[in-house]
Design a protein around this motif. Structure first.
Motif, mmCIF file in Angstrom:
data_model
loop_
_atom_site.group_PDB
_atom_site.id
_atom_site.type_symbol
_atom_site.label_atom_id
_atom_site.label_comp_id
_atom_site.label_asym_id
_atom_site.label_seq_id
_atom_site.Cartn_x
_atom_site.Cartn_y
_atom_site.Cartn_z
ATOM 1 N N SER A 57 22.663 0.436 46.269
ATOM 2 C CA SER A 57 23.365 0.196 47.889
ATOM 3 C C SER A 57 24.872 0.375 47.414
ATOM 4 C CB SER A 57 23.159 -0.085 48.543
ATOM 5 O OG SER A 57 23.476 -1.838 48.204
ATOM 6 N N ARG A 58 26.376 0.286 48.087
ATOM 7 C CA ARG A 58 27.629 0.161 47.689
ATOM 8 C C ARG A 58 27.774 -0.972 47.696
ATOM 9 N NH1 ARG A 58 32.437 2.441 52.157
ATOM 10 N NH2 ARG A 58 34.032 2.340 50.587
ATOM 11 N N THR A 81 26.631 -2.329 44.286
ATOM 12 C CA THR A 81 27.508 -1.983 43.858
ATOM 13 C C THR A 81 29.282 -3.020 43.527
ATOM 14 O OG1 THR A 81 26.578 0.567 43.637
ATOM 15 C CG2 THR A 81 28.874 0.159 42.267
ATOM 16 N N GLN A 82 29.117 -2.804 44.679
ATOM 17 C CA GLN A 82 30.603 -3.252 44.796
ATOM 18 C C GLN A 82 31.070 -4.659 43.777
ATOM 19 O OE1 GLN A 82 31.733 -3.246 48.944
ATOM 20 N NE2 GLN A 82 32.500 -1.633 48.768
ATOM 21 N N SER A 127 24.806 -2.277 38.472
ATOM 22 C CA SER A 127 25.802 -1.437 39.463
ATOM 23 C C SER A 127 25.283 -0.240 39.755
ATOM 24 C CB SER A 127 27.059 -1.281 38.839
ATOM 25 O OG SER A 127 28.151 -1.154 37.931
#
Length: 241
Positions: A3-4, A7-8, A131
């Protein structure tokens, strides 16, 4: 694909670790301690004026310089502010001859610093891998980051303790310096320099990198539990259909 949010968080952990490595790398090349000695006399009876001899040490090399210590050498040639330069591998044998405990501490400090760099590199690689993928809970997942990050933090903490003990308690550098000059040098004071203090932000950032992943894992676990709650609380009659 992750998911975003995942990753962040993992990229943030890698960035924090990279900054920590940069700070530690700079610290390893900078000065770690400064010891000041007062000049008193030369063993052969030649008088020496009052002054100081300052020893500035890095991890692998150091310099010894006289300030306002004018004396006559063996051939009656006046020497003043004579510089000395010695390398790390020449310091260890001297310590082994007189202060084995100090030599062991010095070797341990350098070894732990390289261990910090190795663990940080592993943390960056695992963070970048997570990530862009969704690995299982193995050494390539959060467990790997927790292990490497914690080992980096513990190793850097040991470096702070052992180096301070070597400078202030064992007087390791005083032993080395007295083998480099014919003048009698009396220890005056010692202080820690920027290289030593760079280990502190490295320690903090290593823990922060672990904390970012821990926070993400805790939030993700809470969200999964909330998604499962309606099913767990549903009446048995509805669940049958």
């Amino acid at each position: 694909m992750p998911s975003r949010g995942k990753t962040q968080h993992y990229l943030g952990s890698a960035l924090l670790t990279a900054v920590a490595v940069a700070l530690l790398g700079y610290g390893m090349s900078a000065d770690w301690s400064t010891t000041t000695f007062s000049c008193s006399s030369i063993p052969n009876g030649t008088n020496i004026t009052a002054g100081n001899a300052v020893v500035t040490l890095k991890l692998f090399e150091g310099t010894l310089k006289y300030f306002n210590c004018t004396f006559l050498s063996a051939d009656n040639f006046e020497e003043q502010n004579k510089p000395f330069h010695f390398i790390f591998h020449s310091v260890i044998p001297r310590l082994l001859e007189s202060e084995r405990t100090s030599a062991a501490l010095q070797i341990t400090v350098v070894t732990l610093l390289f261990l910090c760099l190795l663990c940080s590199a592993a943390t960056i690689l695992v963070s970048l891998y997570n990530s862009v993928s969704n690995p299982y809970q193995t050494y390539m997942g959060p467990i790997g980051i927790y292990s490497c990050g914690s080992l980096s933090a513990v190793s850097s903490l040991l470096v702070l303790i052992l180096h301070a003990c070597n400078v202030f308690l064992a007087n390791a550098y005083g032993v080395v310096v007295k083998t480099l000059t014919t003048a009698t040098l009396d220890l005056s004071s010692s202080s820690l320099q920027v290289g030593y203090y760079m280990t502190i932000p490295y320690l903090v950032l290593s823990l922060a990198a672990v904390g970012v992943i821990y926070k993400y894992q805790k939030t993700a676990y809470k969200q999964r539990k909330e998604q499962q709650k309606p099913t767990e609380d549903a009446p048995k009659e509805i669940m049958m259909y």
